[in-house]
Motif scaffolding. Structure first.
Motif, PDB file in Angstrom:
ATOM      1  N   UNK A 182      50.388  20.187  17.330  1.00 35.62           N
ATOM      2  CA  UNK A 182      49.896  19.753  16.023  1.00 35.62           C
ATOM      3  C   UNK A 182      48.711  18.807  16.186  1.00 35.62           C
ATOM      4  N   UNK A 183      48.823  17.859  17.126  1.00 32.79           N
ATOM      5  CA  UNK A 183      47.741  16.901  17.332  1.00 32.79           C
ATOM      6  C   UNK A 183      46.458  17.605  17.762  1.00 32.79           C
ATOM      7  N   UNK A 184      46.572  18.579  18.661  1.00 29.96           N
ATOM      8  CA  UNK A 184      45.389  19.325  19.102  1.00 29.96           C
ATOM      9  C   UNK A 184      44.754  20.052  17.913  1.00 29.96           C
ATOM     10  N   UNK A 185      45.596  20.606  17.052  1.00 33.12           N
ATOM     11  CA  UNK A 185      45.108  21.452  15.957  1.00 33.12           C
ATOM     12  C   UNK A 185      44.559  20.646  14.787  1.00 33.12           C
ATOM     13  N   UNK A 186      45.216  19.533  14.438  1.00 35.38           N
ATOM     14  CA  UNK A 186      44.891  18.838  13.194  1.00 35.38           C
ATOM     15  C   UNK A 186      44.264  17.454  13.387  1.00 35.38           C
ATOM     16  N   UNK A 187      44.520  16.807  14.498  1.00 36.99           N
ATOM     17  CA  UNK A 187      43.912  15.485  14.750  1.00 36.99           C
ATOM     18  C   UNK A 187      43.314  15.486  16.152  1.00 36.99           C
ATOM     19  N   UNK A 189      40.968  14.172  17.743  1.00 40.00           N
ATOM     20  CA  UNK A 189      40.461  12.970  18.404  1.00 40.00           C
ATOM     21  C   UNK A 189      41.559  11.972  18.756  1.00 40.00           C
ATOM     22  N   UNK A 190      42.795  12.279  18.376  1.00 41.89           N
ATOM     23  CA  UNK A 190      43.901  11.361  18.636  1.00 41.89           C
ATOM     24  C   UNK A 190      44.177  11.264  20.131  1.00 41.89           C
ATOM     25  N   UNK A 191      44.216  12.413  20.798  1.00 43.28           N
ATOM     26  CA  UNK A 191      44.405  12.483  22.245  1.00 43.28           C
ATOM     27  C   UNK A 191      43.295  13.350  22.839  1.00 43.28           C
ATOM     28  N   UNK A 192      42.960  13.063  24.084  1.00 42.02           N
ATOM     29  CA  UNK A 192      41.971  13.887  24.776  1.00 42.02           C
ATOM     30  C   UNK A 192      42.633  14.986  25.603  1.00 42.02           C
ATOM     31  N   UNK A 193      43.923  14.862  25.860  1.00 40.15           N
ATOM     32  CA  UNK A 193      44.641  15.871  26.640  1.00 40.15           C
ATOM     33  C   UNK A 193      46.020  16.084  26.024  1.00 40.15           C
ATOM     34  N   UNK A 194      46.447  17.351  25.996  1.00 45.00           N
ATOM     35  CA  UNK A 194      47.699  17.725  25.351  1.00 45.00           C
ATOM     36  C   UNK A 194      48.479  18.643  26.283  1.00 45.00           C
ATOM     37  N   UNK A 195      49.749  18.289  26.540  1.00 49.19           N
ATOM     38  CA  UNK A 195      50.601  19.084  27.416  1.00 49.19           C
ATOM     39  C   UNK A 195      51.846  19.486  26.628  1.00 49.19           C
ATOM     40  N   UNK A 220      40.824  25.174  15.561  1.00 46.74           N
ATOM     41  CA  UNK A 220      40.390  23.817  15.886  1.00 46.74           C
ATOM     42  C   UNK A 220      39.246  23.830  16.885  1.00 46.74           C
ATOM     43  N   UNK A 221      39.322  24.698  17.882  1.00 50.42           N
ATOM     44  CA  UNK A 221      38.246  24.797  18.872  1.00 50.42           C
ATOM     45  C   UNK A 221      36.953  25.245  18.204  1.00 50.42           C
ATOM     46  N   UNK A 222      37.058  26.222  17.334  1.00 47.80           N
ATOM     47  CA  UNK A 222      35.871  26.723  16.629  1.00 47.80           C
ATOM     48  C   UNK A 222      35.265  25.677  15.704  1.00 47.80           C
ATOM     49  N   UNK A 223      36.117  24.851  15.116  1.00 44.93           N
ATOM     50  CA  UNK A 223      35.641  23.853  14.148  1.00 44.93           C
ATOM     51  C   UNK A 223      35.099  22.590  14.803  1.00 44.93           C
ATOM     52  N   UNK A 224      35.302  22.458  16.107  1.00 39.70           N
ATOM     53  CA  UNK A 224      34.850  21.246  16.808  1.00 39.70           C
ATOM     54  C   UNK A 224      34.021  21.613  18.039  1.00 39.70           C
ATOM     55  N   UNK A 225      32.864  22.256  17.825  1.00 40.30           N
ATOM     56  CA  UNK A 225      32.037  22.658  18.970  1.00 40.30           C
ATOM     57  C   UNK A 225      31.577  21.440  19.776  1.00 40.30           C
ATOM     58  N   UNK A 226      31.661  21.565  21.092  1.00 42.47           N
ATOM     59  CA  UNK A 226      31.248  20.465  21.957  1.00 42.47           C
ATOM     60  C   UNK A 226      32.302  19.386  22.112  1.00 42.47           C
ATOM     61  N   UNK A 227      33.448  19.575  21.453  1.00 41.80           N
ATOM     62  CA  UNK A 227      34.510  18.567  21.535  1.00 41.80           C
ATOM     63  C   UNK A 227      35.135  18.564  22.926  1.00 41.80           C
ATOM     64  N   UNK A 228      35.384  17.355  23.459  1.00 38.94           N
ATOM     65  CA  UNK A 228      36.038  17.226  24.759  1.00 38.94           C
ATOM     66  C   UNK A 228      37.546  17.247  24.546  1.00 38.94           C
ATOM     67  N   UNK A 257      41.852  31.724  24.486  1.00 44.25           N
ATOM     68  CA  UNK A 257      41.209  30.489  24.951  1.00 44.25           C
ATOM     69  C   UNK A 257      40.213  30.738  26.071  1.00 44.25           C
ATOM     70  N   UNK A 258      40.353  31.835  26.788  1.00 40.91           N
ATOM     71  CA  UNK A 258      39.483  32.104  27.939  1.00 40.91           C
ATOM     72  C   UNK A 258      38.011  32.147  27.550  1.00 40.91           C
ATOM     73  N   UNK A 259      37.737  32.462  26.283  1.00 39.86           N
ATOM     74  CA  UNK A 259      36.346  32.526  25.830  1.00 39.86           C
ATOM     75  C   UNK A 259      35.739  31.148  25.623  1.00 39.86           C
ATOM     76  N   UNK A 260      36.575  30.100  25.607  1.00 38.29           N
ATOM     77  CA  UNK A 260      36.085  28.763  25.282  1.00 38.29           C
ATOM     78  C   UNK A 260      36.048  27.810  26.464  1.00 38.29           C
ATOM     79  N   UNK A 261      36.736  28.102  27.544  1.00 37.56           N
ATOM     80  CA  UNK A 261      36.870  27.160  28.657  1.00 37.56           C
ATOM     81  C   UNK A 261      35.494  26.727  29.182  1.00 37.56           C
TER      82      UNK A 261
END
Length: 431
Positions: A182-187, A189-195, A220-228, A257-261
């Motif tokens: 959920x954090x990766x998808x909706x927030x 910037x809350x965390x930089x890494x999600x496991x 989320x990846x598409x909506x945040x281009x260049x996001x770390x 996801x392979x298209x975004x790595x």
């Protein structure tokens, strides 16, 4: 079968008997020969959370070198939602960071959990892993309150108390993996890494019927281009055998996801072989760290820095690039007991090669990173002495002795003898 109260009494008496068996009366002489000191680098705190309306106990693991490092050192923060694995994860963090397979990190766990389960009530989409009667997962906490708890309370508190870096990781297992997804998808910037471990079934769930976390992650990846951002999702093959949709979910996420790595996006989804539902936690965490912190970057060969140009400049340029990639200041290892890839080992090699000026530069950086280390100062004095900078070597060795009086009394005699040797050389020169 014995009555319950009788059985309890027997167990109690056995415990008393075993605890006293073999004990001998303590004497003053025995006490005088015994020393004890805590070894664990773990502290406990309690936060009164206005957002969660409860007191939250937290366990904080600190890197072994935390109190040796200078204030320039900051550490990624790992938030572990399943405290059951706190000691296992901290042990792995200690090992992997010691061999430069990941950065040293601060780990936070919640020993008494939370009064509510803070995650979105996602739709199960007829998951075969959970009761068919569940149309939504029965989570009873509002996830936005959890976000507020992290941002306004936990993170603020950790920054006030410790040198935490601007790099935060969250780890969830099985149902608790819902929140990292959920954090990766909706927030984002809350965390930089999600496991998300043992999470293949959760991947197939979503905010609305028929939607999945796979859709939300890609959106989320598409909506945040260049996001770390870093994301790792896995389940054991044991679970995938039980419910084939788990394997399909992970394969589909990996495919999309392979298209975004990229350098900024380190993403991986996998089915973990030869493991069970919770048995996968430790090997999965290791795999996640290998994904986020590739060994070829985090464990450079320091001998390469010594080949051309100025060694310290090469080291600093390398770690500046690493800092830029990860978004916080990454510093080179000051010392390593198991490898030559450290400032100390590098300076030693330069000294043996009679590259005195470069050696002194690296030793000085070592002293900066280890401000309580008499040994670091003494090795710098040795390099200065070898370069015939005797007056400066004497002054540095004198500082080493002052530090040794506070932190290294065991070797005080050695440091004093070293200063006397330098003084003797100064005397010979003046004669």
């Amino acid at each position: 079968m014995l009555p319950k109260n009788t059985l309890s009494s027997i167990i109690f008496l056995l415990c008393i008997f075993q605890s006293t068996l073999g004990q001998t009366p303590k004497t003053k002489d025995t006490n005088a020969r015994i020393k004890s000191a805590p070894l664990a680098y773990i502290q406990q705190h309690t936060i009164t959370s206005k957002f969660l309306e409860q007191k939250v106990d937290i366990d904080v693991y600190l890197p072994e070198t935390y109190n040796k490092d200078c204030t320039l050192h900051t550490y990624p923060l790992i938030v572990l939602l399943e405290n059951e694995f706190f000691y296992q994860i901290t042990g792995v963090v200690k090992h992997l960071s010691s061999v430069s397979s990941m950065p040293e990190a601060i780990v936070v766990g919640f020993p008494n959990g939370f009064e509510k389960f803070y995650a979105p009530k996602v739709y199960t989409n007829d998951s075969n892993f959970w009761p068919k009667s569940w149309k939504q997962m029965p989570f009873d906490g509002v996830p936005d309150k959890f976000v507020d708890f992290f941002t306004e309370e936990l993170f603020t508190y950790m920054v006030e108390q410790y040198r935490t870096a601007d790099y935060r990781m969250i780890i969830g297992t099985s149902p608790t993996s819902t929140f990292p997804l959920h954090a990766f998808s909706r927030t984002p910037n809350l965390f930089q890494a999600h496991v998300a471990i043992a999470a293949g079934d959760i991947l197939g769930m979503g905010y609305n019927p028929g939607e999945t976390f796979i859709d939300a992650i890609v959106e989320s990846i598409n909506n945040n281009p260049g996001h770390r951002a870093h994301l790792y999702v896995t389940s054991a093959d044991d679970d995938a055998d039980y419910d084939t949709t788990i394997g399909k979910n992970l394969q589909e996420l990996e495919r999309q996801m392979s298209a975004f790595t990229s350098e900024n996006l380190k993403l991986k989804a996998e089915i973990f072989p030869n493991e069970s539902h919770y048995g996968v936690v430790i090997p999965a965490f290791i795999s996640a760290m290998e994904t986020f912190f590739p060994k070829n970057k985090w464990n450079p060969d320091f001998r390469d820095f010594e080949k051309q140009g100025n060694t310290l400049d090469n080291i600093e340029n390398y770690f500046l690039e690493l800092s830029t990639e990860y978004g916080y200041k990454v510093l080179p290892k000051a010392e390593r007991w198991n490898s030559g890839n450290s400032l100390q080992a590098c300076a030693n090699r330069l000294l043996r090669q009679k590259r005195f000026e470069e050696s002194i530069e690296v030793y000085k950086r070592l002293v900066e990173y280890r401000p309580k280390s008499a040994e670091a100062l003494s090795t710098l004095a040795s390099a200065l002495e070898s370069n015939n900078n005797l007056e400066e070597a004497f002054a540095v060795q004198k500082q080493a002795i002052e530090l040794a009086k506070k932190y290294d009394k065991e070797h005080l005699k050695y440091y004093t003898e070293h200063m006397e040797e330098i003084a003797s050389k100064i005397g010979e020169v003046k004669e």
